[in-house]
Design a protein around this motif. Structure first.
Motif, PDB file in Angstrom:
ATOM      1  N   ASP A  59      52.938  35.410  46.819  1.00  0.00           N
ATOM      2  CA  ASP A  59      53.107  36.822  46.479  1.00  0.00           C
ATOM      3  C   ASP A  59      53.045  37.091  44.982  1.00  0.00           C
ATOM      4  OD1 ASP A  59      53.415  37.369  49.175  1.00  0.00           O
ATOM      5  OD2 ASP A  59      55.595  37.158  49.106  1.00  0.00           O
ATOM      6  N   ASP A  60      53.390  36.108  44.167  1.00  0.00           N
ATOM      7  CA  ASP A  60      53.391  36.307  42.723  1.00  0.00           C
ATOM      8  C   ASP A  60      52.059  35.971  42.066  1.00  0.00           C
ATOM      9  OD1 ASP A  60      56.053  37.092  42.796  1.00  0.00           O
ATOM     10  OD2 ASP A  60      56.794  35.038  42.548  1.00  0.00           O
ATOM     11  N   LEU A  61      51.113  35.457  42.854  1.00  0.00           N
ATOM     12  CA  LEU A  61      49.809  35.103  42.299  1.00  0.00           C
ATOM     13  C   LEU A  61      49.037  36.378  41.961  1.00  0.00           C
ATOM     14  CD1 LEU A  61      47.707  32.834  41.712  1.00  0.00           C
ATOM     15  CD2 LEU A  61      46.847  33.228  44.044  1.00  0.00           C
ATOM     16  N   LYS A  62      48.647  36.517  40.707  1.00  0.00           N
ATOM     17  CA  LYS A  62      47.865  37.676  40.287  1.00  0.00           C
ATOM     18  C   LYS A  62      46.376  37.390  40.511  1.00  0.00           C
ATOM     19  CE  LYS A  62      50.076  37.420  36.309  1.00  0.00           C
ATOM     20  NZ  LYS A  62      51.366  36.776  36.642  1.00  0.00           N
ATOM     21  N   ILE A  63      45.662  38.388  41.001  1.00  0.00           N
ATOM     22  CA  ILE A  63      44.238  38.251  41.310  1.00  0.00           C
ATOM     23  C   ILE A  63      43.429  39.056  40.306  1.00  0.00           C
ATOM     24  CG2 ILE A  63      42.482  38.438  43.096  1.00  0.00           C
ATOM     25  CD1 ILE A  63      44.871  36.689  43.925  1.00  0.00           C
ATOM     26  N   MET A  64      42.405  38.433  39.756  1.00  0.00           N
ATOM     27  CA  MET A  64      41.565  39.105  38.764  1.00  0.00           C
ATOM     28  C   MET A  64      40.114  39.105  39.247  1.00  0.00           C
ATOM     29  SD  MET A  64      41.490  38.339  34.688  1.00  0.00           S
ATOM     30  CE  MET A  64      41.068  36.606  34.947  1.00  0.00           C
ATOM     31  N   LEU A  65      39.521  40.295  39.317  1.00  0.00           N
ATOM     32  CA  LEU A  65      38.165  40.454  39.830  1.00  0.00           C
ATOM     33  C   LEU A  65      37.257  41.055  38.762  1.00  0.00           C
ATOM     34  CD1 LEU A  65      39.108  42.106  43.260  1.00  0.00           C
ATOM     35  CD2 LEU A  65      38.889  39.657  42.752  1.00  0.00           C
ATOM     36  N   ALA A 117      40.294  36.164  51.126  1.00  0.00           N
ATOM     37  CA  ALA A 117      40.994  35.192  50.287  1.00  0.00           C
ATOM     38  C   ALA A 117      42.315  35.748  49.759  1.00  0.00           C
ATOM     39  CB  ALA A 117      40.100  34.764  49.127  1.00  0.00           C
ATOM     40  N   ILE A 118      42.303  37.004  49.314  1.00  0.00           N
ATOM     41  CA  ILE A 118      43.524  37.608  48.767  1.00  0.00           C
ATOM     42  C   ILE A 118      44.562  37.795  49.876  1.00  0.00           C
ATOM     43  CG2 ILE A 118      44.482  39.654  47.637  1.00  0.00           C
ATOM     44  CD1 ILE A 118      41.660  39.983  46.314  1.00  0.00           C
ATOM     45  N   ALA A 119      44.116  38.285  51.035  1.00  0.00           N
ATOM     46  CA  ALA A 119      45.041  38.460  52.161  1.00  0.00           C
ATOM     47  C   ALA A 119      45.615  37.121  52.605  1.00  0.00           C
ATOM     48  CB  ALA A 119      44.317  39.145  53.321  1.00  0.00           C
ATOM     49  N   THR A 120      44.785  36.070  52.581  1.00  0.00           N
ATOM     50  CA  THR A 120      45.264  34.736  52.944  1.00  0.00           C
ATOM     51  C   THR A 120      46.323  34.242  51.963  1.00  0.00           C
ATOM     52  OG1 THR A 120      43.130  34.177  53.971  1.00  0.00           O
ATOM     53  CG2 THR A 120      44.566  32.343  53.361  1.00  0.00           C
ATOM     54  N   ALA A 121      46.109  34.496  50.681  1.00  0.00           N
ATOM     55  CA  ALA A 121      47.090  34.086  49.672  1.00  0.00           C
ATOM     56  C   ALA A 121      48.451  34.705  49.949  1.00  0.00           C
ATOM     57  CB  ALA A 121      46.596  34.482  48.282  1.00  0.00           C
ATOM     58  N   ARG A 122      48.443  35.971  50.307  1.00  0.00           N
ATOM     59  CA  ARG A 122      49.718  36.644  50.588  1.00  0.00           C
ATOM     60  C   ARG A 122      50.356  36.089  51.871  1.00  0.00           C
ATOM     61  NH1 ARG A 122      49.075  37.470  45.822  1.00  0.00           N
ATOM     62  NH2 ARG A 122      48.828  39.548  44.897  1.00  0.00           N
ATOM     63  N   LYS A 123      49.532  35.786  52.868  1.00  0.00           N
ATOM     64  CA  LYS A 123      50.060  35.226  54.114  1.00  0.00           C
ATOM     65  C   LYS A 123      50.665  33.838  53.887  1.00  0.00           C
ATOM     66  CE  LYS A 123      46.862  37.801  57.064  1.00  0.00           C
ATOM     67  NZ  LYS A 123      45.635  37.731  57.903  1.00  0.00           N
ATOM     68  N   LEU A 124      50.158  33.147  52.863  1.00  0.00           N
ATOM     69  CA  LEU A 124      50.670  31.817  52.530  1.00  0.00           C
ATOM     70  C   LEU A 124      51.905  31.894  51.627  1.00  0.00           C
ATOM     71  CD1 LEU A 124      47.305  29.914  51.856  1.00  0.00           C
ATOM     72  CD2 LEU A 124      48.813  29.664  53.838  1.00  0.00           C
TER      73      LEU A 124
END
Length: 387
Positions: A247-253, A237-244
């Motif tokens: 880039d500025d979307l922060k991911i919190m786990l 999911a995170i890799a897909t977000a970057r491919k889309l």
């Protein structure tokens, strides 16, 4: 003489049931059980956790065991399926007659197993889930290893607000008790007016395409997304977000994403930053220079043949250490009641997890700290510690 003989025989008959009153305990053995995900979406946690726990017990057994008893750790695979977890618990508790359950993985899975543990008061120690239900509502037999998902995500979100400019948070979660913990923490901050809440997307455990969900996140205008997914799902999911181009979307786990595999897997996908996690332990990689950590890493490699003990191994070793400390504190007269009382006296620093473990009759969460980390160039880096 006959009277004395009869008395001795009666005493023997009376003693036998007393000795059998503690399941999983014999003169020379303590049987423990664990229901794990050895083949499903959280296998990167369970597989090395089992290996590390077995290696730790092997070292203890080689030195004579605990008060003369060797530890046998019996493991069942539930593949992250709740019905199979219930079946595993039934076997371990009722057929194998284990003394306690240790390191069992999964929030809904543990909750299902509680139905079998509670009537018999089977201790549940350091489950590989940080859901609040592992100690709430309180019960004498429940012992969590670290701070909860809820507390960690709440603290991490507050850090993101203060330090990273988070204003609007979306959710991508498994609609399980695990996912609900992350959801509850984010919702509380939204209700308090600290953040705005965006799209909330539920996912299946076998889902692999996150393009649509990320489209909803983008349309919501979220600057941060909190994820509660399987290990490979988070990487995907995170890799897909970057491919889309997000880039500025922060991911919190949560702690379920605070794993060496996630950092390294994302690095292979070219994702080097923008990912944060809150958990009740510290990552190993940055602490390899510490003597006790280095010694354990070397012993783990020798015992398992693995190149590096990642997060799952860390949790397995730490859970096993808590169990052994509790057994040692109980003494030779081992009963579940005595073990519970002894566990409530434990107070020590765990150099491998990098946290402080202390239990009491009022607090069955071993380590209360929250460590906020972020990925930098393929590694987790500690950015804040909250007591």
């Amino acid at each position: 003489m006959k009277t004395l003989t009869a008395l001795a025989a009666a005493a023997t008959l009376l003693a036998a049931p007393l000795a059998a009153q503690t399941p999983g305990v014999s003169d020379d053995e303590i049987k423990l059980g664990g229901a794990h995900d050895l083949s499903g979406i959280f296998a990167p946690f369970s597989v090395p956790a089992v290996a590390a726990a077995q290696a730790y017990f092997a070292e203890v057994n080689a030195k004579g065991g605990v008060h003369g008893r060797k530890i046998t750790y019996i493991v069942e695979d539930h593949g992250y399926q709740v019905p199979k977890a219930a079946q595993a618990a039934n076997k371990l508790i009722n057929r194998d007659q284990v003394f306690a359950m240790l390191l069992s993985l999964g929030t809904p899975h543990n909750l299902a197993m509680f139905q079998l543990m509670e009537p018999q008061g089977v201790p549940n120690v350091s489950p590989i889930t940080a859901a609040r239900q592992m100690i709430e509502p309180p019960a004498p037999w429940k012992f969590a290893g670290t701070s909860s998902y809820y507390d960690a995500i709440k603290a991490t979100t507050e850090f993101m607000i203060a330090e990273e400019g988070t204003k609007k948070v979306c959710l991508m979660i498994l609609p399980t008790d695990f996912g609900k913990e992350i959801e509850a923490a984010v919702h509380e901050l939204a209700e308090a007016g600290e953040i705005e809440l965006g799209a909330e997307v539920g996912h299946k455990p076998d889902e692999t395409d996150f393009t649509g969900a990320l489209g909803k996140v983008k349309d919501s205008g979220c600057d941060t997304v909190a994820m509660a997914l399987g290990v490979s799902q988070m990487i995907n999911a995170i890799a897909t977000a970057r491919k889309l181009g997000m880039d500025d979307l922060k991911i919190m786990l949560s702690g379920a994403g605070f794993h060496t595999v996630v950092a390294k897997g994302l690095a292979q996908q070219g994702v080097m930053d923008g990912v944060y996690a809150g958990a009740g332990w510290q990552d190993l990689e940055a602490r390899l220079g510490e003597p006790e950590v280095a010694a354990w890493v070397a012993s783990y490699k020798e015992a398992t043949g693995e190149d590096y003990p990642g997060t799952g191994a860390l949790l397995g070793r730490s859970g096993a250490a808590i169990m052994v400390a509790g057994l040692e504190a109980t003494g030779r007269d081992l009963t579940r009641e005595g073990f519970i009382a002894a566990m409530e006296t434990l107070d020590f620093h765990d150099p491998i997890a990098g946290n402080h473990v202390d239990f009491s009759p009022e607090d069955h969460a071993g380590a209360d700290e929250v460590f906020v980390s972020r990925i930098e160039n393929g590694s987790w880096v500690l950015v804040q510690t909250l007591e």
